[in-house]
Enzyme design. Structure first.
Site, PDB file in Angstrom:
ATOM      1  N   LYS A  70       0.861  -1.192   0.000  1.00  0.00           N
ATOM      2  CA  LYS A  70       0.000   0.000   0.000  1.00  0.00           C
ATOM      3  C   LYS A  70       0.890   1.232   0.000  1.00  0.00           C
ATOM      4  O   LYS A  70       1.892   1.289   0.725  1.00  0.00           O
ATOM      5  CB  LYS A  70      -0.918   0.017   1.221  1.00  0.00           C
ATOM      6  CG  LYS A  70      -1.859   1.245   1.218  1.00  0.00           C
ATOM      7  CD  LYS A  70      -3.006   1.099   2.196  1.00  0.00           C
ATOM      8  CE  LYS A  70      -2.600   1.389   3.611  1.00  0.00           C
ATOM      9  NZ  LYS A  70      -3.759   1.531   4.515  1.00  0.00           N
ATOM     10  N   ARG A 113     -10.316  -1.983   7.045  1.00  0.00           N
ATOM     11  CA  ARG A 113      -9.400  -2.903   7.730  1.00  0.00           C
ATOM     12  C   ARG A 113      -8.986  -2.373   9.093  1.00  0.00           C
ATOM     13  O   ARG A 113      -8.674  -3.129  10.005  1.00  0.00           O
ATOM     14  CB  ARG A 113      -8.209  -3.275   6.856  1.00  0.00           C
ATOM     15  CG  ARG A 113      -7.194  -2.188   6.464  1.00  0.00           C
ATOM     16  CD  ARG A 113      -6.383  -1.645   7.594  1.00  0.00           C
ATOM     17  NE  ARG A 113      -5.075  -1.187   7.214  1.00  0.00           N
ATOM     18  CZ  ARG A 113      -4.440  -0.199   7.814  1.00  0.00           C
ATOM     19  NH1 ARG A 113      -5.030   0.521   8.771  1.00  0.00           N
ATOM     20  NH2 ARG A 113      -3.223   0.109   7.448  1.00  0.00           N
ATOM     21  N   GLN A 141     -12.721   7.127  10.117  1.00  0.00           N
ATOM     22  CA  GLN A 141     -12.425   6.010  11.013  1.00  0.00           C
ATOM     23  C   GLN A 141     -13.503   5.847  12.082  1.00  0.00           C
ATOM     24  O   GLN A 141     -13.792   4.729  12.499  1.00  0.00           O
ATOM     25  CB  GLN A 141     -11.057   6.215  11.680  1.00  0.00           C
ATOM     26  CG  GLN A 141      -9.887   6.014  10.739  1.00  0.00           C
ATOM     27  CD  GLN A 141      -9.768   4.579  10.258  1.00  0.00           C
ATOM     28  OE1 GLN A 141     -10.219   3.644  10.911  1.00  0.00           O
ATOM     29  NE2 GLN A 141      -9.177   4.411   9.096  1.00  0.00           N
ATOM     30  N   ASP A 163     -17.375  14.712  18.809  1.00  0.00           N
ATOM     31  CA  ASP A 163     -16.418  15.311  17.870  1.00  0.00           C
ATOM     32  C   ASP A 163     -16.308  16.785  18.247  1.00  0.00           C
ATOM     33  O   ASP A 163     -17.305  17.410  18.626  1.00  0.00           O
ATOM     34  CB  ASP A 163     -16.901  15.170  16.422  1.00  0.00           C
ATOM     35  CG  ASP A 163     -15.782  15.421  15.410  1.00  0.00           C
ATOM     36  OD1 ASP A 163     -15.355  14.452  14.749  1.00  0.00           O
ATOM     37  OD2 ASP A 163     -15.333  16.589  15.277  1.00  0.00           O
ATOM     38  N   VAL A 164     -15.098  17.312  18.139  1.00  0.00           N
ATOM     39  CA  VAL A 164     -14.882  18.709  18.508  1.00  0.00           C
ATOM     40  C   VAL A 164     -15.578  19.661  17.531  1.00  0.00           C
ATOM     41  O   VAL A 164     -15.881  20.803  17.878  1.00  0.00           O
ATOM     42  CB  VAL A 164     -13.347  18.984  18.617  1.00  0.00           C
ATOM     43  CG1 VAL A 164     -12.720  19.109  17.242  1.00  0.00           C
ATOM     44  CG2 VAL A 164     -13.057  20.184  19.480  1.00  0.00           C
TER      45      VAL A 164
HETATM   46  N1  LIG Z   1      -4.458   3.098  13.108  1.00  0.00           N
HETATM   47  C1  LIG Z   1      -4.749   3.034  11.828  1.00  0.00           C
HETATM   48  O1  LIG Z   1      -4.653   1.985  11.207  1.00  0.00           O
HETATM   49  C2  LIG Z   1      -5.231   4.263  11.134  1.00  0.00           C
HETATM   50  C3  LIG Z   1      -5.645   4.205   9.791  1.00  0.00           C
HETATM   51  C4  LIG Z   1      -6.132   5.359   9.206  1.00  0.00           C
HETATM   52  C5  LIG Z   1      -6.201   6.527   9.939  1.00  0.00           C
HETATM   53  N2  LIG Z   1      -5.754   6.532  11.225  1.00  0.00           N
HETATM   54  C6  LIG Z   1      -5.825   7.729  12.051  1.00  0.00           C
HETATM   55  O2  LIG Z   1      -7.158   7.807  12.502  1.00  0.00           O
HETATM   56  C7  LIG Z   1      -7.472   9.179  12.759  1.00  0.00           C
HETATM   57  C8  LIG Z   1      -8.773   9.541  12.081  1.00  0.00           C
HETATM   58  O3  LIG Z   1      -8.612   9.396  10.686  1.00  0.00           O
HETATM   59  P1  LIG Z   1      -9.832   9.734   9.720  1.00  0.00           P
HETATM   60  O4  LIG Z   1      -9.442   9.298   8.375  1.00  0.00           O
HETATM   61  O5  LIG Z   1     -11.089   9.250  10.323  1.00  0.00           O
HETATM   62  O6  LIG Z   1      -9.805  11.324   9.796  1.00  0.00           O
HETATM   63  P2  LIG Z   1     -11.039  12.320   9.633  1.00  0.00           P
HETATM   64  O7  LIG Z   1     -10.421  13.634   9.392  1.00  0.00           O
HETATM   65  O8  LIG Z   1     -12.020  11.766   8.660  1.00  0.00           O
HETATM   66  O9  LIG Z   1     -11.755  12.322  11.079  1.00  0.00           O
HETATM   67  C9  LIG Z   1     -11.160  12.862  12.227  1.00  0.00           C
HETATM   68  C10 LIG Z   1     -12.262  13.492  13.080  1.00  0.00           C
HETATM   69  O10 LIG Z   1     -11.690  13.857  14.341  1.00  0.00           O
HETATM   70  C11 LIG Z   1     -12.305  15.080  14.720  1.00  0.00           C
HETATM   71  N3  LIG Z   1     -11.515  15.734  15.749  1.00  0.00           N
HETATM   72  C12 LIG Z   1     -10.452  16.561  15.613  1.00  0.00           C
HETATM   73  N4  LIG Z   1     -10.003  16.969  16.828  1.00  0.00           N
HETATM   74  C13 LIG Z   1     -10.805  16.377  17.751  1.00  0.00           C
HETATM   75  C14 LIG Z   1     -10.869  16.404  19.161  1.00  0.00           C
HETATM   76  N5  LIG Z   1     -10.007  17.131  19.880  1.00  0.00           N
HETATM   77  N6  LIG Z   1     -11.837  15.707  19.786  1.00  0.00           N
HETATM   78  C15 LIG Z   1     -12.737  14.975  19.071  1.00  0.00           C
HETATM   79  N7  LIG Z   1     -12.730  14.916  17.718  1.00  0.00           N
HETATM   80  C16 LIG Z   1     -11.770  15.590  17.067  1.00  0.00           C
HETATM   81  C17 LIG Z   1     -12.427  15.863  13.433  1.00  0.00           C
HETATM   82  O11 LIG Z   1     -13.358  16.913  13.543  1.00  0.00           O
HETATM   83  C18 LIG Z   1     -12.851  14.766  12.474  1.00  0.00           C
HETATM   84  O12 LIG Z   1     -14.264  14.658  12.405  1.00  0.00           O
HETATM   85  C19 LIG Z   1      -6.284  10.001  12.278  1.00  0.00           C
HETATM   86  O13 LIG Z   1      -5.482  10.312  13.377  1.00  0.00           O
HETATM   87  C20 LIG Z   1      -5.561   9.046  11.353  1.00  0.00           C
HETATM   88  O14 LIG Z   1      -4.190   9.310  11.256  1.00  0.00           O
HETATM   89  C21 LIG Z   1      -5.297   5.427  11.831  1.00  0.00           C
END
Ligand SMILES: NC(=O)c1ccc[n+]([C@@H]2O[C@H](COP(=O)([O-])OP(=O)(O)OC[C@H]3O[C@@H](n4cnc5c(N)ncnc54)[C@H](O)[C@@H]3O)[C@@H](O)[C@H]2O)c1
Length: 324
Positions: A70, A113, A141, A163-164
């Site tokens: 990937k 996944r 996520q 969500d903030v």
């Molecule tokens: N572990 C893994 O395998 C994996 C895979 C993909 C993404 N991620 C991580 O997961 C996280 C979310 O990714 P995503 O694609 O859903 O992003 P996204 O931007 O779609 O969603 C993130 C959400 O978090 C909210 N947010 C921001 N600050 C906040 C706070 N202080 N309190 C509550 N909510 C808050 C945002 O408003 C947004 O709605 C990221 O940190 C990303 O790096 C992890």
């Protein structure tokens, strides 16, 4: 020679269920625990200052005989541009000849996944049943992890969401109410109200290298599980010290992130999820334990999910055949 190209719409059109993805991801962890996978830790480039990244994530999964990589990028500023935070492509190669077989969108696979890996962690480390769960961070996520929790725990009655960004929270709750019958979705007034009383807490907000935690360790009740996918961006690191069992999805990958400044105050997990799934180390041993699984997302998860997508696409004749 030809390869199959699968757009995001092609991938989604296959309607592969979360249950099927959880099953292949669990099998990937089992193979990993048995030492049947090859997976060098992610390598990264950072073309801009800040949290923007591009990761290369190769894996070979023995037994299933899947070789894939990937190429995934992310930039949290993308939301302001009307673009998704995380995007990517996955290439599958024939594990014998090494010839590329397929190239496919990786966004849907990454979301699904990651939720599936968390569901596998919940199976082994989570409470036996869950009535109330929490989602903190209601983006991509948050949605896929909600689906994974509802798939794994069929008795969930209440989901406390936070969500903030108020519009993001409202959209999440509205969408979930339409999609899932018989479950109460509550827009929590703050992070504490979301977390308290929950049997399982998924955190999916930002993942900065040096977090400013907004969830206190004592908010996680006895017997509950914390399942962060945000690299410990939300929880006070003290929780990782206090929980009876802390696991991750890959020690080597966590070591790599530590070398880059992440997880500074997090103790070394006692096991990786593959070891637990393979039965080499115990998962949850009693209902009172608080547990935590830090799943960073590993290439094995992508490879097995992409392998399933490829198999279903070939069977259904979905996707475009392109000359190599
Ligand atoms: N572990 C893994 O395998 C994996 C895979 C993909 C993404 N991620 C991580 O997961 C996280 C979310 O990714 P995503 O694609 O859903 O992003 P996204 O931007 O779609 O969603 C993130 C959400 O978090 C909210 N947010 C921001 N600050 C906040 C706070 N202080 N309190 C509550 N909510 C808050 C945002 O408003 C947004 O709605 C990221 O940190 C990303 O790096 C992890």
């Amino acid at each position: 020679m030809e390869l199959r190209y699968l757009s995001r719409a092609d991938v989604e059109s296959l309607c592969i269920s979360m249950a099927d993805i959880i099953a292949v991801v669990e099998e990937g962890f089992r193979r990993k625990g048995m030492g049947e996978t090859q997976m060098p830790p992610k390598i990264a480039i950072h073309s801009r200052p800040g949290e923007a990244f591009l990761h290369a994530m190769p894996a070979y999964v023995g037994g299933l005989d899947i070789a894939a990589i990937k190429w995934v990028g992310g930039n949290e500023e993308n939301l302001k541009r009307g673009l998704p935070n995380i995007t990517g492509l996955i290439v599958i190669n024939d594990a014998e000849t090494m010839v590329p077989l397929a190239i496919m969108d990786g966004s849907w696979i990454t979301a699904m996944r990651t939720g599936a890996a968390n569901a596998v962690a919940m199976k082994y480390l989570g409470p036996a049943s869950a009535d109330t769960v929490a989602v903190v961070g209601c983006g991509v996520q948050g949605r896929s992890n909600l689906l994974a929790m509802l798939t794994h725990y069929t008795g969930i009655a209440r989901v406390q969401c936070y969500d903030v960004v108020p519009q993001a929270l409202e959209a999440f709750v509205g969408e979930a109410e339409t999609r899932y019958d018989g479950v109460e979705f509550v827009a929590a007034a703050g992070p504490r109200a979301a977390v308290e009383g929950a049997d399982v807490v998924v955190t999916a907000g930002p993942s900065p290298k040096h977090p400013s935690p907004y969830l206190r360790a004592d908010w996680l009740k006895q017997g509950a599980m914390a399942a962060p996918v945000d690299y410990m961006g939300a929880w006070d690191a003290q929780l990782a010290v206090e929980v009876e069992k802390l696991i991750t999805d890959d020690h080597a990958q966590m070591d790599y992130y530590r070398s880059k400044g992440y997880f500074a105050d997090i103790p070394r997990p006692y096991a990786d999820l593959g070891e637990v799934v393979a039965g080499l180390k115990p998962g949850r041993e009693c209902p009172e334990e608080r547990t935590m699984s830090i799943c960073m997302g590993i290439a094995v998860d992508d490879a097995v999910t992409a392998g399933l997508v490829y198999e279903r696409a070939c069977a259904a004749g979905v996707g475009a055949e392109l000359p190599l």
